[in-house]
Design a protein around this motif. Structure first.
Motif, PDB file in Angstrom:
ATOM      1  N   VAL A  12       0.854  -1.179   0.000  1.00 16.89           N
ATOM      2  CA  VAL A  12       0.000   0.000   0.000  1.00 16.89           C
ATOM      3  C   VAL A  12       0.892   1.232   0.000  1.00 16.89           C
ATOM      4  O   VAL A  12       1.823   1.331   0.814  1.00 16.89           O
ATOM      5  N   ILE A  13       0.617   2.153  -0.913  1.00 19.11           N
ATOM      6  CA  ILE A  13       1.403   3.382  -1.015  1.00 19.11           C
ATOM      7  C   ILE A  13       0.458   4.568  -0.852  1.00 19.11           C
ATOM      8  O   ILE A  13      -0.298   4.898  -1.769  1.00 19.11           O
ATOM      9  N   PRO A  14       0.451   5.217   0.312  1.00 20.67           N
ATOM     10  CA  PRO A  14      -0.373   6.418   0.482  1.00 20.67           C
ATOM     11  C   PRO A  14       0.172   7.550  -0.395  1.00 20.67           C
ATOM     12  O   PRO A  14       1.356   7.881  -0.328  1.00 20.67           O
ATOM     13  N   LEU A  58      -1.444  -1.152  -4.144  1.00 19.80           N
ATOM     14  CA  LEU A  58      -2.591  -0.250  -4.043  1.00 19.80           C
ATOM     15  C   LEU A  58      -2.081   1.143  -3.704  1.00 19.80           C
ATOM     16  O   LEU A  58      -1.388   1.336  -2.706  1.00 19.80           O
ATOM     17  N   MET A  59      -2.447   2.117  -4.534  1.00 19.80           N
ATOM     18  CA  MET A  59      -2.129   3.515  -4.234  1.00 19.80           C
ATOM     19  C   MET A  59      -3.378   4.191  -3.683  1.00 19.80           C
ATOM     20  O   MET A  59      -4.451   4.132  -4.287  1.00 19.80           O
ATOM     21  N   VAL A  60      -3.220   4.821  -2.522  1.00 20.96           N
ATOM     22  CA  VAL A  60      -4.298   5.579  -1.912  1.00 20.96           C
ATOM     23  C   VAL A  60      -4.119   7.028  -2.338  1.00 20.96           C
ATOM     24  O   VAL A  60      -3.171   7.692  -1.918  1.00 20.96           O
ATOM     25  N   THR A  61      -4.995   7.489  -3.211  1.00 19.15           N
ATOM     26  CA  THR A  61      -4.813   8.794  -3.848  1.00 19.15           C
ATOM     27  C   THR A  61      -5.909   9.764  -3.430  1.00 19.15           C
ATOM     28  O   THR A  61      -6.768   9.461  -2.603  1.00 19.15           O
ATOM     29  N   LEU A 100       5.508  -2.862 -14.506  1.00 16.79           N
ATOM     30  CA  LEU A 100       6.156  -3.134 -13.223  1.00 16.79           C
ATOM     31  C   LEU A 100       5.314  -4.017 -12.319  1.00 16.79           C
ATOM     32  O   LEU A 100       5.809  -4.982 -11.745  1.00 16.79           O
ATOM     33  N   ALA A 101       4.039  -3.665 -12.163  1.00 13.66           N
ATOM     34  CA  ALA A 101       3.220  -4.305 -11.141  1.00 13.66           C
ATOM     35  C   ALA A 101       1.759  -4.215 -11.526  1.00 13.66           C
ATOM     36  O   ALA A 101       1.378  -3.505 -12.472  1.00 13.66           O
ATOM     37  N   ASP A 102       0.935  -4.927 -10.778  1.00 14.73           N
ATOM     38  CA  ASP A 102      -0.513  -4.825 -10.902  1.00 14.73           C
ATOM     39  C   ASP A 102      -0.944  -3.717  -9.951  1.00 14.73           C
ATOM     40  O   ASP A 102      -1.030  -3.925  -8.731  1.00 14.73           O
ATOM     41  N   VAL A 103      -1.188  -2.530 -10.490  1.00 16.06           N
ATOM     42  CA  VAL A 103      -1.415  -1.345  -9.670  1.00 16.06           C
ATOM     43  C   VAL A 103      -2.914  -1.032  -9.604  1.00 16.06           C
ATOM     44  O   VAL A 103      -3.588  -0.985 -10.627  1.00 16.06           O
ATOM     45  N   HIS A 104      -3.391  -0.811  -8.387  1.00 16.80           N
ATOM     46  CA  HIS A 104      -4.792  -0.482  -8.134  1.00 16.80           C
ATOM     47  C   HIS A 104      -4.841   0.894  -7.452  1.00 16.80           C
ATOM     48  O   HIS A 104      -3.851   1.368  -6.907  1.00 16.80           O
TER      49      HIS A 104
END
Length: 306
Positions: A12-14, A58-61, A100-104
């Motif tokens: 998880v990337i805030p 998962l990016m929390v945007t 790079l990745a499976d980004v959500h």
């Protein structure tokens, strides 16, 4: 027989912050997209997660973060143009971020702090441990901090934070930990017994500061839902982790990995500029020429003797 713990599989990337320290550059550009040499800062963070075995991200945007999604998506028109030109090198660079990745993505909504941002990840993460990576801290790829934290969490259970020694006059800028030894632990392992978010000068329990890497037990979600706003009127992740540290029965202990490697802080303008210079100097393609110019520059400015 030792207990087999579930290994974290998701990161998880805030990334919902407004980046006010970098205005006016961040008026229309997310701070996570500011370039560090020739890649946006957020790409370094995703690459670190992937190197550590976490390719579900998962990016929390928040609002005005569309550029993040575009960067990790395909750019068909640009790719087609580069294919027509036969520019294979640039084409590979363009495709790299989208492969790079499976980004959500999920939106935080109200900007109520790091703890609130982590809580927004619960539907995606589910009932499993997960990593949290903050974009202000770039960890050198030669120092596998996150991989080490994942290893400790799988072995010990609970949650794991990254700690770094800081000068005593800087402890008020961080969350700081009270710690103890781990039975049979390695030299870089500690158990966290208490945490204080940005303690008043002279009151920190130690000079071990929490930096932007966490591996969290899913029980942290339940605690965050009940955590009242803390310092700055925000829901602090440190406050939730403090409860886990004080009462391991709530969701396992909190361990720490003490990091002594290379960290590039992009949290403010001065540190951001220093990070760019350090990383540019390390690059095989840019470093030799850049270091020569840098040496000439500092001599011209009278910083070093001729």
């Amino acid at each position: 027989m030792p207990v087999k713990n579930t290994r974290a599989r998701k990161a998880v990337i805030p990334a919902a912050g407004l980046g006010t320290r970098f205005l006016p550059a961040t008026k229309a550009t997310p701070k996570e997209m500011l370039p560090v040499v020739d890649r946006p800062a957020i790409q370094y963070v995703v690459e670190e997660a992937v190197r550590s075995g976490l390719d579900d991200v998962l990016m929390v945007t928040g609002r005005n973060k569309r550029a993040l999604e575009d960067h990790f998506d395909r750019a068909y028109e640009l790719e087609h143009l580069l294919e027509l030109k036969g520019d294979a090198a640039k084409l590979a660079h363009v495709r790299e971020s989208s492969e790079l990745a499976d980004v959500h993505y999920v939106r935080q909504g109200d900007p109520l702090g790091l703890g609130h941002a982590v809580l927004a990840a619960e539907p995606h993460v589910g009932d499993a441990p997960f990593a949290v990576l903050l974009g202000d801290d770039l960890i050198d790829e030669r120092d596998p901090l996150l991989a080490r934290m994942l290893e400790v969490q799988e072995q010990r259970g609970g949650s794991v934070v990254a700690l770094m020694e800081v000068e005593d006059d800087r402890t008020h800028l961080y969350g700081c930990a009270a710690v103890g030894p781990v039975d049979g632990g390695a030299d870089d392992e500690l158990v966290v017994t208490d945490l204080v978010e940005k303690p008043e000068p002279g009151t920190a329990p130690s000079n071990l500061a929490v930096i932007g890497r966490y591996v969290l037990a899913p029980q942290v979600f339940g605690i965050l839902r009940e955590t009242p706003p803390g310092r700055g009127g925000e829901i602090q992740l440190t406050d939730a982790l403090r409860q886990l540290a004080l009462d391991p029965a709530l969701g396992g202990p909190v361990h720490a990995v003490v990091f002594r490697g290379r960290r590039y802080d992009t949290g403010d303008r001065g540190d951001y500029l220093r990070a760019v210079v350090r990383l540019a100097c390390e690059r095989e393609d840019l470093g030799p020429e850049f270091r020569t110019w840098l040496g000439e520059f500092v001599r011209e400015q009278g910083i070093l003797p001729v």
